[in-house]
Enzyme design. Sequence first.
Site, PDB file in Angstrom:
ATOM      1  N   ALA A  65      50.667 -25.590  49.772  1.00 34.59           N
ATOM      2  CA  ALA A  65      49.748 -25.887  50.875  1.00 34.59           C
ATOM      3  C   ALA A  65      49.258 -27.321  50.764  1.00 34.59           C
ATOM      4  CB  ALA A  65      48.568 -24.923  50.855  1.00 34.59           C
ATOM      5  N   ASP A  66      48.793 -27.841  51.873  1.00 38.13           N
ATOM      6  CA  ASP A  66      48.159 -29.154  51.901  1.00 38.13           C
ATOM      7  C   ASP A  66      47.001 -29.095  52.886  1.00 38.13           C
ATOM      8  OD1 ASP A  66      48.282 -32.063  51.065  1.00 38.13           O
ATOM      9  OD2 ASP A  66      48.182 -32.215  53.249  1.00 38.13           O
ATOM     10  N   THR A  67      45.825 -29.473  52.416  1.00 36.93           N
ATOM     11  CA  THR A  67      44.610 -29.400  53.232  1.00 36.93           C
ATOM     12  C   THR A  67      44.086 -30.800  53.511  1.00 36.93           C
ATOM     13  OG1 THR A  67      44.040 -27.264  52.262  1.00 36.93           O
ATOM     14  CG2 THR A  67      42.252 -28.461  53.341  1.00 36.93           C
TER      15      THR A  67
END
Length: 186
Positions: A65-67
Amino acid sequence: MMIILASSSPRRREILGRFFEIKVYPANVEERSTVKDSREKSLDIARKKALSVSSKFPGATIVAADTMVIFRGKTLGKPRNAEEARKMLRALSGNVHKVITGYCIIHNGRIIEGVEETEVKFREIGDELLEWYISTGEWKDKAGAYGIQGYASIFVEWIKGDYYNVVGLPIKVVVELTKLGFKPKR
């Protein structure tokens, strides 16, 4: 079946580890993308992370994931120092911003991916409270200089969407893994 979390984020580890037995293998990729759109950019980075780890663990299910925090069209990354954190939090004070997480699951050669978006409204943050928060150091290594699950929860007036997305991993990822046959632990 084994789940590998391609992240060094303790928050992602905590969320995913609450439901499943996992192994952690941080992706060693540049967290940059030439993609302009924030939603597509977060997805592109998550995909790169997942693909880089999947080659090392054939047969495992990979989660990445990348936030990012978006305010007035600009991405607020992780502050490099207290002054940057202070500027970010002053900008967010009294305003609405978006938290966007791109996620990618690789399972049996299949890629399942998506983007979750949550709106967050901050209360007005007074100078004394801001300085106290900066002194805690909690802002370090956090996009937008805050972690909603910690002391910064007092800044939040409301959220619209998935709380866990703001923490760093949309709960939708857990749901997708159950659809793939993973059973939550007891």
